[in-house]
Enzyme design. Structure first.
Site, mmCIF file in Angstrom:
data_model
loop_
_atom_site.group_PDB
_atom_site.id
_atom_site.type_symbol
_atom_site.label_atom_id
_atom_site.label_comp_id
_atom_site.label_asym_id
_atom_site.label_seq_id
_atom_site.Cartn_x
_atom_site.Cartn_y
_atom_site.Cartn_z
ATOM 1 N N GLY A 14 0.900 -1.252 -0.121
ATOM 2 C CA GLY A 14 -0.149 0.111 0.019
ATOM 3 C C GLY A 14 0.898 1.388 0.117
ATOM 4 O O GLY A 14 1.875 1.261 0.692
ATOM 5 N N ASP A 112 6.110 -5.125 6.024
ATOM 6 C CA ASP A 112 6.617 -6.611 6.559
ATOM 7 C C ASP A 112 6.361 -7.658 5.304
ATOM 8 O O ASP A 112 7.027 -8.339 5.160
ATOM 9 C CB ASP A 112 5.900 -6.862 7.980
ATOM 10 N N GLY A 113 5.307 -7.613 4.899
ATOM 11 C CA GLY A 113 5.067 -8.518 3.745
ATOM 12 C C GLY A 113 5.860 -8.638 2.632
ATOM 13 O O GLY A 113 6.541 -9.538 2.291
ATOM 14 N N ASP A 137 0.461 1.587 8.626
ATOM 15 C CA ASP A 137 0.062 1.044 9.813
ATOM 16 C C ASP A 137 1.320 0.764 10.915
ATOM 17 O O ASP A 137 0.899 0.318 11.898
ATOM 18 C CB ASP A 137 -0.078 -0.448 9.484
ATOM 19 N N ARG A 172 -23.279 15.033 19.502
ATOM 20 C CA ARG A 172 -23.234 13.568 19.094
ATOM 21 C C ARG A 172 -21.867 13.036 19.529
ATOM 22 O O ARG A 172 -20.948 13.585 19.728
ATOM 23 C CB ARG A 172 -23.202 13.413 17.358
ATOM 24 N N GLY A 180 -4.952 0.655 9.697
ATOM 25 C CA GLY A 180 -4.022 -0.037 10.498
ATOM 26 C C GLY A 180 -3.754 -1.655 10.288
ATOM 27 O O GLY A 180 -3.146 -2.113 11.134
ATOM 28 N N GLU A 232 -9.806 -0.446 12.036
ATOM 29 C CA GLU A 232 -10.523 -1.335 11.264
ATOM 30 C C GLU A 232 -10.409 -2.703 11.479
ATOM 31 O O GLU A 232 -11.175 -3.452 11.059
ATOM 32 C CB GLU A 232 -9.857 -1.091 9.904
ATOM 33 N N HIS A 281 -8.732 5.419 2.244
ATOM 34 C CA HIS A 281 -7.548 5.756 1.778
ATOM 35 C C HIS A 281 -7.018 7.118 1.721
ATOM 36 O O HIS A 281 -5.677 7.394 1.453
ATOM 37 C CB HIS A 281 -7.601 5.215 0.356
ATOM 38 N N ARG A 284 -3.599 7.471 3.250
ATOM 39 C CA ARG A 284 -2.400 7.187 2.654
ATOM 40 C C ARG A 284 -1.843 8.286 1.668
ATOM 41 O O ARG A 284 -1.002 8.350 1.125
ATOM 42 C CB ARG A 284 -2.399 5.856 1.775
HETATM 43 O O1 F6P Z 1 -1.213 -1.822 4.767
HETATM 44 C C1 F6P Z 1 -1.774 -0.421 4.397
HETATM 45 C C2 F6P Z 1 -3.217 -0.485 4.145
HETATM 46 O O2 F6P Z 1 -3.391 0.972 3.974
HETATM 47 C C3 F6P Z 1 -4.208 -0.887 5.561
HETATM 48 O O3 F6P Z 1 -3.847 -0.120 6.530
HETATM 49 C C4 F6P Z 1 -5.423 -1.146 4.981
HETATM 50 O O4 F6P Z 1 -6.077 -2.228 5.510
HETATM 51 C C5 F6P Z 1 -5.144 -1.783 3.465
HETATM 52 O O5 F6P Z 1 -3.454 -1.111 3.160
HETATM 53 C C6 F6P Z 1 -5.993 -1.475 2.283
HETATM 54 O O6 F6P Z 1 -5.420 -1.986 1.295
HETATM 55 P P1 F6P Z 1 -6.175 -1.721 -0.367
HETATM 56 O O7 F6P Z 1 -5.254 -0.382 -0.749
HETATM 57 O O8 F6P Z 1 -5.858 -2.956 -0.882
HETATM 58 O O9 F6P Z 1 -7.455 -1.375 -0.107
#
Ligand code: F6P
Length: 359
Positions: A14, A112-113, A137, A172, A180, A232, A281, A284
């Site tokens: 990501g 990490d992946g 994350d 509210r 994350g 999430e 998103h 990001r």
């Molecule tokens: O790992 C980064 C991340 O933004 C996570 O926080 C989120 O769960 C995931 O990627 C979302 O991935 P995608 O871009 O495939 O929707």
């Protein structure tokens, strides 16, 4: 010392703010050694697909362009679950790509992946690899910070600031669902920065009654609005993942716990109406913060220095104010870095009266 002449750099997983700044710092640092730097397009795809997809990066790429200051990946990225080919086939194609391009080393900007997957490709291809951690994350092991996390935290904090004003007007309890993946780093740090009343993270069990008790306490204190942050990756009280969507390889993707909790709170408590914002998103994006730009600079310079010293199979990282390097094998063995429920962050949140679950 090394006999490197050509290196590749790719961004994987990501995207996040600060990736372009990392690439720029690698190109600048490599220039000192006279190395050619090839930007590989779309993560490992640029080396595994045919024709290969890459471009030569030079100092000129940065001289007249603002892209170091913005988020996204100029090179493009590739997220998990998109490719279905077997790892063996992908390693073979990656190896061929590395040979065709004549790379002596690859710098991988990933989480990490990616460290796990691409380090296997590089081993198979017999090419040197240095990793640079990035992810909103902040779950890459051993390093305290990954590029992009700080900016994402700022985006979430800004969202909480915005939500506070409308929560106040309408009396509210507003819920902000943040990303994350399975780790609560982004949630807890945003909740602290944004003065939330409740913060739920995947690492700490919670009860609906616990949330309601906190809301009731807020109400009794004379304040007629509240802020709730939920990561999430948080599951239902009974441990089920709330998600209707799946990725291309059939895995459930996160998202939806905010709506689920909102429904439950509305059914069981009349003190506040709730509404949900799933930030998604935009976390990001955002211009990289000063901290992320500095991290990008020092990580990029360190990665090049390690290669110049003839080193390989390492990931750079930040620990207690120092830029360190860790063996990729150790990084992979550690798996995903989760939020420690005994950390000073969780303790501070709890001590300040935030409901963080059943500690
Ligand atoms: O790992 C980064 C991340 O933004 C996570 O926080 C989120 O769960 C995931 O990627 C979302 O991935 P995608 O871009 O495939 O929707």
């Amino acid at each position: 010392m090394s006999n490197i002449k050509k290196i590749g750099i790719l961004t994987s997983g990501g995207d996040c703010a600060g990736l372009n700044a990392v690439v720029a710092s690698v190109v600048k640092a490599a220039d000192k050694y006279g190395w050619e730097v090839y930007g590989i397009h779309n993560g490992t795809d640029g080396l595994t697909e045919r024709p290969l997809s890459y471009e030569l990066l030079t100092l000129q790429n940065f001289a007249s362009s603002p892209w170091v200051r913005i988020a996204g990946s100029y090179l493009g990225s590739l997220n998990k679950g998109v490719k279905m080919e077997s790892q063996a086939e992908m390693s073979r194609r990656f190896c061929e790509g590395v040979k065709e391009l004549g790379l002596d080393a690859v710098i991988v900007v990933g989480g990490d992946g990616s460290m796990n997957i691409v380090s296997n490709y590089c081993k198979y291809a017999g090419v040197k690899m240095i990793g640079i951690p990035k992810t909103i994350d902040n779950d890459t092991p051993l390093t305290q910070y990954s590029v992009g996390f700080n900016t994402a935290c700022q985006v979430c904090t800004d969202a909480l600031d915005s939500l506070e004003t409308t929560a106040r007007s309408h009396h509210r309890a507003l819920i902000l669902e943040v990303m994350g993946r399975d780790a609560g780093h982004l949630a807890i740090q945003s909740a602290l920065a944004g003065f939330a009343d409740v913060c739920l993270v995947p690492e700490i069990p919670y009860t609906l009654q616990g949330i309601i008790n906190k809301l009731e306490q807020v109400k009794k204190s004379g304040r007629s609005h509240a802020l709730i942050v939920v990561s999430e990756g948080v599951k239902t009280e009974t441990g089920e993942q709330v998600s209707s969507a799946k990725n291309l390889v059939g895995e459930k993707v996160h998202g939806g716990i905010g709506e689920y909790l909102s429904g439950l709170i509305n059914q069981n408590y009349q003190g506040f109406q709730t509404r949900v914002t799933r930030l998604g998103h935009v976390q990001r994006s955002g211009n990289p913060t000063a901290f992320d730009r500095i991290l990008a600079a020092v990580f990029g310079a360190k990665a090049v220095e390690l290669l110049a010293e003839g080193k390989t199979d390492l990931m750079v990282g930040y620990s207690n104010g120092k830029i360190e390097s860790y063996s990729l094998e150790e990084v992979v063995a550690c798996g995903t870095s989760m939020l420690d429920k005994n950390s000073s962050l969780v303790k501070a949140a709890h001590d300040l009266g935030m409901y963080v679950g059943e500690l």
